[in-house]
Design a protein around this motif. Structure first.
Motif, PDB file in Angstrom:
ATOM      1  N   GLU A   1       0.005   5.587   9.560  1.00  0.00           N
ATOM      2  CA  GLU A   1       0.741   6.557   8.756  1.00  0.00           C
ATOM      3  C   GLU A   1       1.166   7.749   9.589  1.00  0.00           C
ATOM      4  OE1 GLU A   1      -2.085   9.168   6.268  1.00  0.00           O
ATOM      5  OE2 GLU A   1      -3.180   7.275   6.481  1.00  0.00           O
TER       6      GLU A   1
ATOM      7  N   ASP B   1       7.221  11.935   7.694  1.00  0.00           N
ATOM      8  CA  ASP B   1       8.632  11.841   8.055  1.00  0.00           C
ATOM      9  C   ASP B   1       9.222  13.237   8.211  1.00  0.00           C
ATOM     10  OD1 ASP B   1       9.153  12.820   5.503  1.00  0.00           O
ATOM     11  OD2 ASP B   1       9.640  10.858   4.674  1.00  0.00           O
TER      12      ASP B   1
ATOM     13  N   GLN C   1       4.223   8.752   5.305  1.00  0.00           N
ATOM     14  CA  GLN C   1       4.704   7.390   5.119  1.00  0.00           C
ATOM     15  C   GLN C   1       3.721   6.410   5.763  1.00  0.00           C
ATOM     16  OE1 GLN C   1       7.390   6.531   3.439  1.00  0.00           O
ATOM     17  NE2 GLN C   1       8.573   8.436   3.262  1.00  0.00           N
TER      18      GLN C   1
ATOM     19  N   SER D   1       3.350   2.889   7.341  1.00  0.00           N
ATOM     20  CA  SER D   1       4.132   1.798   7.927  1.00  0.00           C
ATOM     21  C   SER D   1       3.251   0.553   7.990  1.00  0.00           C
ATOM     22  CB  SER D   1       4.592   2.179   9.331  1.00  0.00           C
ATOM     23  OG  SER D   1       5.277   1.093   9.941  1.00  0.00           O
TER      24      SER D   1
ATOM     25  N   CYS E   1       3.013  -3.611   9.127  1.00  0.00           N
ATOM     26  CA  CYS E   1       3.516  -4.775   9.853  1.00  0.00           C
ATOM     27  C   CYS E   1       2.596  -5.958   9.586  1.00  0.00           C
ATOM     28  CB  CYS E   1       3.568  -4.507  11.357  1.00  0.00           C
ATOM     29  SG  CYS E   1       4.953  -3.499  11.898  1.00  0.00           S
TER      30      CYS E   1
ATOM     31  N   PHE F   1       7.819  -5.785  10.892  1.00  0.00           N
ATOM     32  CA  PHE F   1       7.776  -4.591  10.044  1.00  0.00           C
ATOM     33  C   PHE F   1       8.258  -4.967   8.644  1.00  0.00           C
ATOM     34  CE2 PHE F   1      10.537  -1.092   8.432  1.00  0.00           C
ATOM     35  CZ  PHE F   1       9.567  -0.158   8.175  1.00  0.00           C
TER      36      PHE F   1
ATOM     37  N   PHE G   1       8.287   1.026   4.987  1.00  0.00           N
ATOM     38  CA  PHE G   1       7.598   2.313   4.860  1.00  0.00           C
ATOM     39  C   PHE G   1       7.228   2.511   3.394  1.00  0.00           C
ATOM     40  CE2 PHE G   1      10.233   3.578   8.660  1.00  0.00           C
ATOM     41  CZ  PHE G   1       9.167   3.738   9.515  1.00  0.00           C
TER      42      PHE G   1
ATOM     43  N   VAL H   1       3.209  -0.837  14.363  1.00  0.00           N
ATOM     44  CA  VAL H   1       3.548   0.047  13.248  1.00  0.00           C
ATOM     45  C   VAL H   1       3.870   1.441  13.746  1.00  0.00           C
ATOM     46  CG1 VAL H   1       2.401  -1.126  11.352  1.00  0.00           C
ATOM     47  CG2 VAL H   1       1.070   0.351  12.817  1.00  0.00           C
TER      48      VAL H   1
ATOM     49  N   THR I   1       7.464   1.867  14.642  1.00  0.00           N
ATOM     50  CA  THR I   1       8.398   2.041  13.527  1.00  0.00           C
ATOM     51  C   THR I   1       8.655   3.503  13.230  1.00  0.00           C
ATOM     52  OG1 THR I   1       6.653   2.024  11.832  1.00  0.00           O
ATOM     53  CG2 THR I   1       7.596  -0.100  12.452  1.00  0.00           C
ATOM     54  N   PHE I   2       7.759   4.403  13.697  1.00  0.00           N
ATOM     55  CA  PHE I   2       7.981   5.824  13.467  1.00  0.00           C
ATOM     56  C   PHE I   2       9.134   6.344  14.324  1.00  0.00           C
ATOM     57  CE2 PHE I   2       3.161   5.900  12.667  1.00  0.00           C
ATOM     58  CZ  PHE I   2       3.368   5.444  11.377  1.00  0.00           C
TER      59      PHE I   2
ATOM     60  N   PHE J   1      11.942   4.332  14.744  1.00  0.00           N
ATOM     61  CA  PHE J   1      12.564   3.064  14.397  1.00  0.00           C
ATOM     62  C   PHE J   1      14.060   3.062  14.672  1.00  0.00           C
ATOM     63  CE2 PHE J   1      11.945  -0.922  12.527  1.00  0.00           C
ATOM     64  CZ  PHE J   1      13.026  -1.231  11.733  1.00  0.00           C
TER      65      PHE J   1
END
Length: 434
Positions: free
Chosen positions: A25, A28, A34, A36, A38, A51, A54, A398, A401-402, A404
């Motif tokens: 987490e 954002d 958020q 995330s 996977c 992924f 979120f 994951v 993805t932050f 992304f």
């Protein structure tokens, strides 16, 4: 498009024999936390970490986060009875053994064993050194110096002529953190010369002169120079290992191997402290005590808490053939006790698998994933090997993805989207480019 991609990914996961959940987490840009998520699984004998989305967190306790993960899996129509692993960071909310997220999910799905992210654990080893005021102060001074240069293009121009690249020291980006210290050490003389120039040159205002002089005095003390040399030496080693640990294809066996190699290097340096540190610091014994804390930290954080799950890797022929039948039978029982419901007729198949390899030669470079084709006639053994590969070694996917990149994500799934919408490649490429 999102719904289509999720449908494709959901189908691929459900076609796999097993999978693991990886989650992390962060906040954002609007400040909303958020989560995330996977999923790690095998597709056509290739490892994937996909992924799936979120999910905003309205509450931050283990109950709400567990509910969010389970609802996300339910929305993807995933069969959680196939879940064999959970990969999170080590905070109490996620990793707590009494009421943490991993415990709540494991209580519902007993085969979903928890694995603390190896990259997080290695970073905690470094953070454990921050209990030493000298180390903490040295890191702070490195960070302050880099910030001083990076905050102004004028400041950077002073050292750019020497091709001096500096990476911001970020505590949560492990590879960049180690790289930052290494680069600082490599360009230390250039940095000192730049600060000295700014502190005396008439081309700079009084604020810059004062700031550069203050930093110059802080980073040219004997204590700082000695500690920088020590920290940079091991940051370079940790940078290499951290990069390896962030790979999607790394498994638990490889993690253990790499960490043991690192541990042996540090122990060796400790045993040869005079040789290692004589040129850096006369009081080599005092410096070596600080290295001891690294050894102790690595040993503590990379314990054999998941040793039962590691028994899956004993199905590799190069390990298996070194055992006698009694030893291998115990391994089979251990695996069956953890994953029995997923492994129909496993004990008999495993013994046959063992006996077959006693008569064959295994290439020493063969990886676990390479055995999937060989084991296709032994379905229970094949599934056990898939579980071994699927167990989460790190939670870096994951975290990626932050930062992304939607374009890259859709680029990897052009074919599925094109087939669904009937778009040609040219039109689809134009869509992604826009």
């Amino acid at each position: 498009m999102s719904a289509t991609l999720k449908s494709v990914i959901s189908q691929e996961i459900n076609e796999a024999s097993c999978f693991s959940i990886i989650a992390d987490e962060t906040a954002d840009i609007s400040g909303i936390e958020q989560l995330s998520i996977c999923i790690r699984f095998l597709k056509h004998n290739n490892l994937h970490e996909e992924f799936i989305g979120f999910y905003p967190l309205k509450e931050f306790d283990a109950e709400f986060i567990s509910k969010t993960i389970l609802e996300a899996c339910d929305h993807m129509k995933l069969d959680l009875n196939k879940c064999v692993g959970q990969g999170y960071d080590g905070c109490a909310t996620m990793a707590g053994c009494i009421s943490g997220v991993q415990k709540r999910i494991k209580d519902m799905y007993p085969r979903a064993h928890f694995f603390h992210c190896a990259s997080h654990r290695l970073n905690l080893v470094i953070n454990d050194l921050n209990v030493l005021p000298e180390v903490r102060n040295c890191i702070t001074k490195i960070k302050d110096t880099i910030t001083f240069f990076k905050e102004s293009a004028v400041h950077m121009n002073v050292i750019n002529s020497s091709n001096c690249k500096l990476t911001r020291l970020c505590e949560t980006r492990f590879v960049e953190k180690h790289k930052s210290v290494r680069q600082f050490n490599e360009k230390f003389i250039v940095i000192v010369e730049g600060l000295e120039e700014m502190s005396t040159s008439k081309h700079f205002n009084s604020k810059t002169k004062h700031g550069s002089l203050e930093i110059l005095n802080a980073i040219t003390t004997p204590n700082f120079v000695i500690l920088l040399s020590i920290i940079a030496k091991y940051s370079a080693k940790f940078e290499f290992i951290s990069t390896i640990l962030q790979g999607v294809n790394i498994d638990l066996q490889e993690v253990t191997k790499r960490i043991q190699e690192l541990l042996q290097i540090v122990k060796s340096d400790r045993c040869n402290s005079e040789c290692q540190f004589n040129l850096i610091f006369k009081k080599a014994e005092e410096t070596a005590i600080k290295i001891d804390s690294i050894i102790m930290s690595i040993s503590d954080r990379f314990s054999d808490e998941n040793v039962k799950s590691f028994s899956l890797f004993n199905l590799h022929p190069k390990i298996m053939i070194k055992m006698n039948i009694e030893e291998f039978s115990e391994v089979v029982k251990s695996i069956n006790s953890l994953y029995g419901p997923l492994l129909d007729n496993f004990e008999e198949e495993a013994i046959t698998w063992y006996e077959m390899w006693l008569k064959k030669t295994c290439d020493p470079n063969t990886q676990i994933i390479d055995l999937l084709e060989e084991s296709k006639y032994y379905p229970a053994v094949n599934t056990a090997l898939q579980i071994a590969i699927t167990l989460p070694a790190t939670s870096c996917s994951v975290e990626r993805t932050f930062r992304f990149d939607d374009t890259l994500f859709f680029e990897n799934h052009k074919t599925e989207v094109m087939n669904h919408f009937g778009l040609n490649v040219r039109r689809l490429s134009l869509l992604f480019d826009s």
